[in-house]
Motif scaffolding. Structure first.
Motif, PDB file in Angstrom:
ATOM      1  N   ASP A 173      19.966  -8.970  -1.769  1.00 38.15           N
ATOM      2  CA  ASP A 173      19.202  -7.857  -1.197  1.00 38.15           C
ATOM      3  C   ASP A 173      18.438  -7.119  -2.292  1.00 38.15           C
ATOM      4  O   ASP A 173      17.260  -6.774  -2.147  1.00 38.15           O
ATOM      5  N   VAL A 174      19.152  -6.868  -3.393  1.00 36.09           N
ATOM      6  CA  VAL A 174      18.550  -6.137  -4.513  1.00 36.09           C
ATOM      7  C   VAL A 174      17.460  -6.976  -5.167  1.00 36.09           C
ATOM      8  O   VAL A 174      16.360  -6.483  -5.450  1.00 36.09           O
ATOM      9  N   LEU A 175      17.766  -8.264  -5.396  1.00 35.91           N
ATOM     10  CA  LEU A 175      16.755  -9.139  -5.992  1.00 35.91           C
ATOM     11  C   LEU A 175      15.516  -9.223  -5.102  1.00 35.91           C
ATOM     12  O   LEU A 175      14.374  -9.186  -5.585  1.00 35.91           O
ATOM     13  N   GLY A 176      15.719  -9.322  -3.784  1.00 32.97           N
ATOM     14  CA  GLY A 176      14.588  -9.340  -2.865  1.00 32.97           C
ATOM     15  C   GLY A 176      13.756  -8.079  -2.949  1.00 32.97           C
ATOM     16  O   GLY A 176      12.521  -8.125  -2.920  1.00 32.97           O
ATOM     17  N   GLY A 177      14.416  -6.924  -3.064  1.00 32.65           N
ATOM     18  CA  GLY A 177      13.686  -5.669  -3.206  1.00 32.65           C
ATOM     19  C   GLY A 177      12.858  -5.630  -4.469  1.00 32.65           C
ATOM     20  O   GLY A 177      11.701  -5.172  -4.461  1.00 32.65           O
ATOM     21  N   TRP A 178      13.422  -6.130  -5.575  1.00 35.85           N
ATOM     22  CA  TRP A 178      12.670  -6.165  -6.829  1.00 35.85           C
ATOM     23  C   TRP A 178      11.453  -7.090  -6.721  1.00 35.85           C
ATOM     24  O   TRP A 178      10.352  -6.718  -7.135  1.00 35.85           O
ATOM     25  N   LEU A 179      11.650  -8.285  -6.185  1.00 37.36           N
ATOM     26  CA  LEU A 179      10.547  -9.255  -6.093  1.00 37.36           C
ATOM     27  C   LEU A 179       9.441  -8.753  -5.163  1.00 37.36           C
ATOM     28  O   LEU A 179       8.246  -8.825  -5.497  1.00 37.36           O
ATOM     29  N   LEU A 180       9.832  -8.245  -4.001  1.00 38.97           N
ATOM     30  CA  LEU A 180       8.832  -7.770  -3.044  1.00 38.97           C
ATOM     31  C   LEU A 180       8.091  -6.548  -3.585  1.00 38.97           C
ATOM     32  O   LEU A 180       6.865  -6.437  -3.429  1.00 38.97           O
ATOM     33  N   GLY A 181       8.810  -5.644  -4.221  1.00 36.44           N
ATOM     34  CA  GLY A 181       8.161  -4.469  -4.790  1.00 36.44           C
ATOM     35  C   GLY A 181       7.190  -4.840  -5.891  1.00 36.44           C
ATOM     36  O   GLY A 181       6.065  -4.324  -5.951  1.00 36.44           O
ATOM     37  N   GLY A 182       7.599  -5.767  -6.780  1.00 35.59           N
ATOM     38  CA  GLY A 182       6.698  -6.204  -7.837  1.00 35.59           C
ATOM     39  C   GLY A 182       5.473  -6.911  -7.292  1.00 35.59           C
ATOM     40  O   GLY A 182       4.358  -6.712  -7.785  1.00 35.59           O
ATOM     41  N   ALA A 183       5.667  -7.736  -6.254  1.00 34.77           N
ATOM     42  CA  ALA A 183       4.530  -8.431  -5.644  1.00 34.77           C
ATOM     43  C   ALA A 183       3.550  -7.440  -5.037  1.00 34.77           C
ATOM     44  O   ALA A 183       2.328  -7.596  -5.175  1.00 34.77           O
ATOM     45  N   LEU A 184       4.070  -6.426  -4.367  1.00 32.64           N
ATOM     46  CA  LEU A 184       3.182  -5.451  -3.729  1.00 32.64           C
ATOM     47  C   LEU A 184       2.371  -4.676  -4.764  1.00 32.64           C
ATOM     48  O   LEU A 184       1.167  -4.460  -4.588  1.00 32.64           O
ATOM     49  N   VAL A 185       3.018  -4.269  -5.853  1.00 31.30           N
ATOM     50  CA  VAL A 185       2.295  -3.536  -6.898  1.00 31.30           C
ATOM     51  C   VAL A 185       1.215  -4.407  -7.522  1.00 31.30           C
ATOM     52  O   VAL A 185       0.066  -3.974  -7.703  1.00 31.30           O
ATOM     53  N   ALA A 186       1.557  -5.650  -7.859  1.00 33.64           N
ATOM     54  CA  ALA A 186       0.577  -6.543  -8.470  1.00 33.64           C
ATOM     55  C   ALA A 186      -0.588  -6.818  -7.523  1.00 33.64           C
ATOM     56  O   ALA A 186      -1.755  -6.827  -7.934  1.00 33.64           O
ATOM     57  N   PHE A 187      -0.288  -7.032  -6.247  1.00 34.30           N
ATOM     58  CA  PHE A 187      -1.349  -7.254  -5.263  1.00 34.30           C
ATOM     59  C   PHE A 187      -2.238  -6.018  -5.136  1.00 34.30           C
ATOM     60  O   PHE A 187      -3.467  -6.131  -5.067  1.00 34.30           O
ATOM     61  N   SER A 188      -1.638  -4.844  -5.127  1.00 34.45           N
ATOM     62  CA  SER A 188      -2.413  -3.605  -5.009  1.00 34.45           C
ATOM     63  C   SER A 188      -3.359  -3.428  -6.185  1.00 34.45           C
ATOM     64  O   SER A 188      -4.531  -3.073  -6.013  1.00 34.45           O
ATOM     65  N   ILE A 189      -2.865  -3.698  -7.400  1.00 27.88           N
ATOM     66  CA  ILE A 189      -3.703  -3.553  -8.590  1.00 27.88           C
ATOM     67  C   ILE A 189      -4.850  -4.567  -8.563  1.00 27.88           C
ATOM     68  O   ILE A 189      -6.006  -4.229  -8.849  1.00 27.88           O
ATOM     69  N   ALA A 190      -4.531  -5.813  -8.211  1.00 32.11           N
ATOM     70  CA  ALA A 190      -5.570  -6.848  -8.180  1.00 32.11           C
ATOM     71  C   ALA A 190      -6.644  -6.512  -7.150  1.00 32.11           C
ATOM     72  O   ALA A 190      -7.845  -6.660  -7.420  1.00 32.11           O
ATOM     73  N   LEU A 191      -6.243  -6.059  -5.981  1.00 29.70           N
ATOM     74  CA  LEU A 191      -7.217  -5.742  -4.939  1.00 29.70           C
ATOM     75  C   LEU A 191      -8.040  -4.513  -5.315  1.00 29.70           C
ATOM     76  O   LEU A 191      -9.248  -4.459  -5.055  1.00 29.70           O
ATOM     77  N   PHE A 192      -7.417  -3.536  -5.960  1.00 29.78           N
ATOM     78  CA  PHE A 192      -8.160  -2.339  -6.385  1.00 29.78           C
ATOM     79  C   PHE A 192      -9.233  -2.721  -7.403  1.00 29.78           C
ATOM     80  O   PHE A 192     -10.357  -2.208  -7.351  1.00 29.78           O
ATOM     81  N   ARG A 193      -8.883  -3.596  -8.334  1.00 26.80           N
ATOM     82  CA  ARG A 193      -9.880  -4.032  -9.319  1.00 26.80           C
ATOM     83  C   ARG A 193     -11.059  -4.714  -8.639  1.00 26.80           C
ATOM     84  O   ARG A 193     -12.213  -4.490  -8.990  1.00 26.80           O
ATOM     85  N   ARG A 194     -10.771  -5.546  -7.649  1.00 28.54           N
ATOM     86  CA  ARG A 194     -11.854  -6.248  -6.959  1.00 28.54           C
ATOM     87  C   ARG A 194     -12.731  -5.269  -6.182  1.00 28.54           C
ATOM     88  O   ARG A 194     -13.963  -5.388  -6.177  1.00 28.54           O
ATOM     89  N   VAL A 195     -12.097  -4.305  -5.526  1.00 21.62           N
ATOM     90  CA  VAL A 195     -12.858  -3.335  -4.746  1.00 21.62           C
ATOM     91  C   VAL A 195     -13.742  -2.496  -5.649  1.00 21.62           C
ATOM     92  O   VAL A 195     -14.922  -2.269  -5.359  1.00 21.62           O
ATOM     93  N   THR A 196     -13.204  -2.023  -6.763  1.00 18.28           N
ATOM     94  CA  THR A 196     -13.989  -1.166  -7.656  1.00 18.28           C
ATOM     95  C   THR A 196     -15.118  -1.938  -8.318  1.00 18.28           C
ATOM     96  O   THR A 196     -16.203  -1.400  -8.546  1.00 18.28           O
ATOM     97  N   LEU A 197     -14.885  -3.215  -8.643  1.00 20.63           N
ATOM     98  CA  LEU A 197     -15.962  -4.023  -9.225  1.00 20.63           C
ATOM     99  C   LEU A 197     -17.088  -4.256  -8.215  1.00 20.63           C
ATOM    100  O   LEU A 197     -18.261  -4.248  -8.583  1.00 20.63           O
ATOM    101  N   SER A 198     -16.730  -4.449  -6.948  1.00 21.88           N
ATOM    102  CA  SER A 198     -17.757  -4.683  -5.934  1.00 21.88           C
ATOM    103  C   SER A 198     -18.574  -3.423  -5.644  1.00 21.88           C
ATOM    104  O   SER A 198     -19.697  -3.516  -5.148  1.00 21.88           O
ATOM    105  N   ARG A 199     -18.017  -2.248  -5.964  1.00 17.95           N
ATOM    106  CA  ARG A 199     -18.734  -0.995  -5.695  1.00 17.95           C
ATOM    107  C   ARG A 199     -19.704  -0.634  -6.814  1.00 17.95           C
ATOM    108  O   ARG A 199     -20.527   0.247  -6.652  1.00 17.95           O
ATOM    109  N   LYS A 200     -19.570  -1.316  -7.982  1.00 25.05           N
ATOM    110  CA  LYS A 200     -20.469  -0.987  -9.087  1.00 25.05           C
ATOM    111  C   LYS A 200     -21.875  -1.509  -8.799  1.00 25.05           C
ATOM    112  O   LYS A 200     -22.023  -2.614  -8.270  1.00 25.05           O
ATOM    113  N   PRO A 201     -22.898  -0.735  -9.165  1.00 26.20           N
ATOM    114  CA  PRO A 201     -24.273  -1.170  -8.921  1.00 26.20           C
ATOM    115  C   PRO A 201     -24.650  -2.376  -9.786  1.00 26.20           C
ATOM    116  O   PRO A 201     -24.110  -2.578 -10.846  1.00 26.20           O
TER     117      PRO A 201
END
Length: 236
Positions: A208-236
């Motif tokens: 249960d604990v290992l699953g929480g660590w893996l899922l939490g890390g995946a969500l953070v990494a996905f959030s950072i990657a998607l934010f970078r893509r969104v901000t790059l697409s907004r640049k002129p």
């Protein structure tokens, strides 16, 4: 006739500089993919009740529970850390404070992104608990209690999401190296510590604990990657 001139030997090429350790680190997108695959495999093993995993979970739970019953003072310390210092609501409060500070600095998109990522983490945790429906450990002499399903550990996942997002913010806000190192140390202790407290108190299986660590890390990494893509697409 003069003999043709002898061609000059080619100039020696400079050896390629070895890539630094930083350049070899996987980016957030690849990290998110790897952690998602690992979490998916673990979740599947939990759902099918894979024998070696269940046996390992039970062995760890039995050993820690005996120690928890025999050491009430240490058990009380674990309860205080789990229910107060590293409680999911404490983690969400820290995120809320950081979101307000970033918002006041004028970075509205970043503030909303961190708030949304934190909320998504809570939704994923609760949704998986409902979908998997795993029973928590049962003891004739429990030292603590918890409600709802066991997998994944909400404490472990929330701490991972919160600490990951806050570390990302310290990097984006240009915090000094000394403070960043201190923040990393606090994050590692918090994420590892909350998982240990949940196991010590006998309210979660180790997977249960290992699953929480893996899922939490995946969500953070996905959030950072998607934010970078969104901000790059907004640049002129």
């Amino acid at each position: 006739m003069h003999p043709p001139p002898t061609p000059a030997p080619p100039a020696p090429t400079a050896p390629h500089a070895p890539r630094s350790w930083r350049s070899r680190r996987p980016g957030p997108g690849r990290t998110a993919a790897l952690l998602t695959v690992a979490a998916g495999i673990l979740t599947a093993l939990v759902v099918v009740r894979w024998g070696p995993l269940i046996a390992f979970d039970q062995a760890v739970a039995d050993g820690l529970h005996r120690r928890a019953v025999a050491g009430p003072e240490l058990t009380q310390a674990n309860r205080l850390l789990s229910d107060w210092a590293w409680d999911p609501w404490t983690m969400r409060l820290l995120t809320a404070v950081a979101v307000v500070m970033v918002w006041l600095r004028g970075e509205r998109l970043l503030a909303a992104w961190v708030a949304g990522s934190s909320a998504l983490g809570a939704a994923v945790s609760q949704g998986l608990k409902w979908a998997v429906g795993r029973e928590r450990p049962q003891w004739p002499d429990p030292v603590d209690s918890a409600h709802f399903a066991a997998y994944p550990s909400g404490h472990a996942m929330t701490a991972t999401v919160t600490c990951g997002l806050l570390l990302w913010l310290t990097w984006r806000q240009g915090v000094g190296a000394g403070l960043r190192r201190a923040a990393v140390a606090v994050a590692v202790v918090s994420v590892a510590g909350v998982g240990i407290t949940r196991l010590w108190l006998g309210v979660h299986w180790s997977s249960d604990v290992l699953g929480g660590w893996l899922l939490g890390g995946a969500l953070v990494a996905f959030s950072i990657a998607l934010f970078r893509r969104v901000t790059l697409s907004r640049k002129p």
